[in-house]
Write an enzyme that holds these catalytic residues in place. Sequence first.
Site, PDB file in Angstrom:
ATOM      1  N   GLY A  62       8.156  -5.827   6.401  1.00 27.59           N
ATOM      2  CA  GLY A  62       6.786  -5.885   6.310  1.00 27.59           C
ATOM      3  C   GLY A  62       5.997  -6.668   6.172  1.00 27.59           C
ATOM      4  N   ALA A  88       2.660  -6.756   2.060  1.00 30.04           N
ATOM      5  CA  ALA A  88       2.963  -5.303   1.986  1.00 30.04           C
ATOM      6  C   ALA A  88       3.642  -4.984   0.734  1.00 30.04           C
ATOM      7  CB  ALA A  88       3.355  -5.324   2.544  1.00 30.04           C
ATOM      8  N   SER A 142      10.376 -10.967   8.257  1.00 30.17           N
ATOM      9  CA  SER A 142      11.260 -10.501   9.267  1.00 30.17           C
ATOM     10  C   SER A 142      10.964  -9.438  10.213  1.00 30.17           C
ATOM     11  CB  SER A 142      12.759  -9.590   8.633  1.00 30.17           C
ATOM     12  OG  SER A 142      12.613  -8.955   7.908  1.00 30.17           O
TER      13      SER A 142
HETATM   14  P1  ADP Z   1       4.781  -9.836   0.372  1.00 24.18           P
HETATM   15  O1  ADP Z   1       5.790  -9.944  -0.488  1.00 24.18           O
HETATM   16  O2  ADP Z   1       5.567  -8.646   0.452  1.00 24.18           O
HETATM   17  O3  ADP Z   1       4.264 -10.336   0.917  1.00 24.18           O
HETATM   18  P2  ADP Z   1       3.509  -9.072  -2.402  1.00 24.18           P
HETATM   19  O4  ADP Z   1       4.679  -8.033  -3.160  1.00 24.18           O
HETATM   20  O5  ADP Z   1       2.985 -10.673  -2.503  1.00 24.18           O
HETATM   21  O6  ADP Z   1       3.873  -8.153  -1.142  1.00 24.18           O
HETATM   22  O7  ADP Z   1       2.047  -8.346  -2.878  1.00 24.18           O
HETATM   23  C1  ADP Z   1       1.605  -7.007  -2.962  1.00 24.18           C
HETATM   24  C2  ADP Z   1       0.142  -6.856  -3.743  1.00 24.18           C
HETATM   25  O8  ADP Z   1       0.229  -5.569  -3.561  1.00 24.18           O
HETATM   26  C3  ADP Z   1       0.395  -6.947  -5.166  1.00 24.18           C
HETATM   27  O9  ADP Z   1      -0.821  -7.711  -5.397  1.00 24.18           O
HETATM   28  C4  ADP Z   1       0.505  -5.723  -5.084  1.00 24.18           C
HETATM   29  O10 ADP Z   1       0.185  -5.676  -6.669  1.00 24.18           O
HETATM   30  C5  ADP Z   1      -0.034  -4.951  -4.773  1.00 24.18           C
HETATM   31  N1  ADP Z   1       0.428  -3.281  -4.571  1.00 24.18           N
HETATM   32  C6  ADP Z   1      -0.584  -2.044  -4.623  1.00 24.18           C
HETATM   33  N2  ADP Z   1       0.989  -1.359  -4.605  1.00 24.18           N
HETATM   34  C7  ADP Z   1       1.801  -1.326  -3.805  1.00 24.18           C
HETATM   35  C8  ADP Z   1       3.036  -0.979  -3.703  1.00 24.18           C
HETATM   36  N3  ADP Z   1       2.814   0.161  -4.113  1.00 24.18           N
HETATM   37  N4  ADP Z   1       4.190  -1.407  -4.021  1.00 24.18           N
HETATM   38  C9  ADP Z   1       3.658  -3.049  -3.972  1.00 24.18           C
HETATM   39  N5  ADP Z   1       2.872  -3.843  -4.251  1.00 24.18           N
HETATM   40  C10 ADP Z   1       1.676  -3.293  -4.280  1.00 24.18           C
END
Ligand code: ADP
Length: 184
Positions: free
Chosen positions: A19, A23, A93
Amino acid sequence: MTQAMTNKNQTGFTLWFTGLSGAGKSTISNILEKKFRELGLKIEILDGDIVRTHLSKGLGFSKEDRDTNIRRIGYVASLLSRNGVIAVTAAISPYLGVRQEVREMHENFVEVYAKCPLEVLEKRDVKGLYKKARAGEIAQFTGVSDPYEEPANAEVVVETNKETPEESASKIINWLTEHGYIEA
Ligand code: ADP
């Protein structure tokens, strides 16, 4: 699924997140880690941002380097999972081809698509990276100036613009329980 059992209680498998940046891959992985540990299961997270500081240090963001990064993560995850560990990977990915390749390295592979519209991610901009990408300060940024190829056959899709992180994690846990990977 095949039973890659190394002890009575735990089936090894790889939970492969894909993703766009922001995400929710890391957030959901961390919730799952806690839940798996509470169940007494062995788990290891291979987080893209962290992997790039050691296992893949020096790699950039060309398609070739991204694919190399993913192959390395896939290889380590396959070693862990075939030895009874839950390997959770949290890297963008973006390319379908190499995701398929790492799937084929595994006996037990569960792909999770952390799905979220780009507009929402740009508003969230957790790490301030979209702003920088739009300003041209970061080149080859996935979703802005580099491709993201959506999965066609992910086992689980979490829609993080519609669910809380806890709900997304529960959806994954439910899928794993229903398919016999873990016992609730
Ligand atoms: P990635 O690892 O995909 O780059 P992060 O986990 O670092 O993304 O960031 C995701 C952000 O989105 C966080 O601030 C989180 O609180 C927010 N968020 C909102 N809803 C969701 C959800 N259902 N699942 C995961 N994160 C969420």
